[in-house]
Design an enzyme around this catalytic site. Structure first.
Site, PDB file in Angstrom:
ATOM      1  N   LYS A 112      14.909 -14.883 -38.060  1.00 30.78           N
ATOM      2  CA  LYS A 112      14.737 -13.796 -39.024  1.00 30.78           C
ATOM      3  C   LYS A 112      14.646 -12.434 -38.338  1.00 30.78           C
ATOM      4  CE  LYS A 112      13.466 -16.576 -42.839  1.00 30.78           C
ATOM      5  NZ  LYS A 112      13.182 -17.910 -42.288  1.00 30.78           N
TER       6      LYS A 112
HETATM    7  C1  LIG Z   1      13.688 -19.071 -42.834  1.00 31.27           C
HETATM    8  C2  LIG Z   1      13.915 -20.217 -41.943  1.00 31.27           C
HETATM    9  C3  LIG Z   1      14.859 -21.212 -42.251  1.00 31.27           C
HETATM   10  C4  LIG Z   1      15.650 -21.199 -43.531  1.00 31.27           C
HETATM   11  O1  LIG Z   1      16.539 -20.110 -43.602  1.00 31.27           O
HETATM   12  P1  LIG Z   1      17.187 -19.709 -45.005  1.00 31.27           P
HETATM   13  O2  LIG Z   1      17.955 -18.474 -44.767  1.00 31.27           O
HETATM   14  O3  LIG Z   1      16.027 -19.507 -45.939  1.00 31.27           O
HETATM   15  O4  LIG Z   1      18.022 -20.857 -45.427  1.00 31.27           O
HETATM   16  C5  LIG Z   1      15.052 -22.207 -41.332  1.00 31.27           C
HETATM   17  N1  LIG Z   1      14.352 -22.277 -40.175  1.00 31.27           N
HETATM   18  C6  LIG Z   1      13.432 -21.345 -39.850  1.00 31.27           C
HETATM   19  C7  LIG Z   1      12.685 -21.479 -38.581  1.00 31.27           C
HETATM   20  C8  LIG Z   1      13.189 -20.284 -40.718  1.00 31.27           C
HETATM   21  O5  LIG Z   1      12.288 -19.345 -40.392  1.00 31.27           O
END
Ligand SMILES: *Cc1c(COP(=O)(O)O)cnc(C)c1O
Length: 462
Positions: A112
């Site tokens: 993210k």
């Molecule tokens: C947010 C997240 C996901 C999922 O990602 P999306 O974009 O919501 O599908 C998977 N793994 C981790 C570690 C995350 O922080």
């Protein structure tokens, strides 16, 4: 470039306006009116470029006139300067034909950071130029919140409130949200699960008096700018394996469908991608939907991959919008049915989805097994989310097409699960080794819209 809502009833916006508003006023999500195409020659010209230069070329056509080339390139440089790896998104090999894209070298150790660090820079630049101030409220299953706080803490024109489900995030995730000392940061522990956090956030956006009163802005993965930032590493990784002259597939550990939707955009732009494989944990609404055509919510079952403990995948609406030939009224109708529990995807739309997407579901036990197996046979200590991806990829990949699995978090972000599986407790990288000593600051809140809105209003600087 203009942005339209997936429900067809909200004003058409520029990139900057869509970024600053988040959710569209008709409850829909903003998408670009057209998808810019990158020719094979253009993609070939990405060979050997830095991550930042690739990012500039991939994102530039979406951004419009709001930012000049110079400013945009400068903001990209600042966004990724704090990463702990010069490649930003390094690709490592797990097995013949199977590669892992490490997306966890940012400041909060999850993918993210790729979007949030850039969004922080873009917000600051846009708000300063406009002389405006916004209130960011985010809902998080753990990683979005820490990434948002890290990106927005201390900025002059922003207050940031993060709702996370009390008791349902890992200790590292919680501490990353509760230990920053900047006055514009507010961590709120909500009595409920992630879907409750996300629902209250949507309620705030639909309460126009509150929304306009505090100048509410959203940075959840519904924000188009986040999806856009994630398109870049699909290009950088595919190019390093030979794109556009070689087709690749991706497996993506999925919750809100934001990350994998970015892969779909890369494909629509012209990147030769064969399959986009959705990997879910036991909270498998997407896997059930892609298998059966039925999108129906059930209870969330907490798992060892908590960032994917989601039953309503917000960004799936964007995929449905295209699968329904961009018919906003049809999408609005489906989302109405979802409020009553779920909907069936039409045959035509299912066919459109299956042109791009496959899916797989992984149990808790299989996740633990995969962490151990990857550690002993692939030389890689995986976080539980990445293990879900690797498991599905190993099952579904084909011999003639390289598979790239996205590693979405660093194993040290989920040390209990990793230790349980492998016997190894991954240490935090040195730059954040004192996380467990810093004092925490958090407010416990009820799952109640009115109470939340008044708390936020009171906390804002007068
Ligand atoms: C947010 C997240 C996901 C999922 O990602 P999306 O974009 O919501 O599908 C998977 N793994 C981790 C570690 C995350 O922080």
């Amino acid at each position: 470039m203009r942005y339209i809502s997936t429900r067809g009833q909200a004003p058409v916006l520029t990139f900057e306006e869509a970024m600053l508003s988040g959710l569209a006023r008709d409850g829909g999500l903003y998408v670009p009116e057209t998808i810019p195409h990158m020719s094979a020659a253009h993609i070939r010209a990405l060979h050997g470029l830095s991550y930042e230069d690739t990012a500039f070329r991939v994102m530039r056509p979406f951004v419009g006139d709001g930012f000049t080339d110079e400013v945009f390139a400068d903001l990209i440089a600042k966004a990724y300067a704090g990463f702990g790896h010069n490649a930003r998104a390094p690709l490592v090999q797990l097995a013949p034909g199977h590669f892992l894209l490490e997306l966890f070298h940012g400041p909060t150790l999850a993918f993210k950071d790729f979007a949030m660090q850039l969004i922080g820079q873009l917000f600051q630049e846009a708000l300063e130029r406009r002389g405006e101030r916004v209130t960011i409220v985010g809902a998080t299953s753990g990683d979005t919140g820490s990434a948002a706080i890290e990106a927005f803490k201390g900025l002059d024109n922003v207050d940031v409130f993060i709702l996370f489900p009390h008791g349902r995030v890992s200790e590292v995730q919680r501490r990353q949200m509760t230990t920053p000392t900047e006055a514009n940061v507010h961590a709120l522990a909500l009595d409920g699960d992630f879907d409750d956090c996300q629902a209250r956030l949507k309620d705030m956006f639909n309460d126009f008096a509150f929304r306009d009163g505090v100048r509410l802005a959203g940075v959840n993965s519904i924000n188009w700018a986040r999806v856009l930032a994630q398109v870049v590493y699909y290009f950088s990784s595919a190019v390093s394996l030979g794109a556009p002259d070689r087709t690749v597939s991706f497996t993506v550990p999925t919750g809100n469908f934001g990350d994998i939707f970015a892969g779909y955009i890369a494909k629509r732009m012209g990147l030769p991608i064969d399959r986009l494989v959705v990997a879910t944990n036991q909270n498998d609404i997407l896997h059930r939907c892609l298998s059966s055509g039925d999108y129906r919510t059930s209870q969330v079952h907490p798992s060892i991959s908590p960032s994917m403990d989601i039953q309503v995948s917000s960004n799936f609406e964007r995929a449905l919008f295209d699968a329904y030939s961009r018919d906003g009224a049809a999408v609005a109708q489906l989302m109405g049915e979802l409020k009553a529990g779920g909907f069936s995807v039409s045959q035509g739309a299912m066919q459109a989805l299956r042109e791009h997407f496959d899916s797989g579901r992984v149990s808790e036990e299989e996740t633990l097994d995969t962490i151990l197996l990857a550690q002993t046979t692939m030389g890689e200590l995986l976080c539980p989310h990445s293990a879900v991806g690797v498991r599905v990829a190993e099952k579904q990949r084909k011999a003639d097409t390289p598979m790239i699995t996205l590693a979405t978090a660093h194993p040290a972000k989920f040390p209990d699960a990793v230790e349980k599986a492998s016997g190894l407790r991954p240490p935090l990288p040195k730059r954040m080794a004192d996380l467990y000593e810093r004092p925490e600051r958090v407010t416990r809140v009820a799952n109640d819209l009115a109470a939340l809105e008044s708390l936020i209003t009171e906390r804002l600087p007068k």
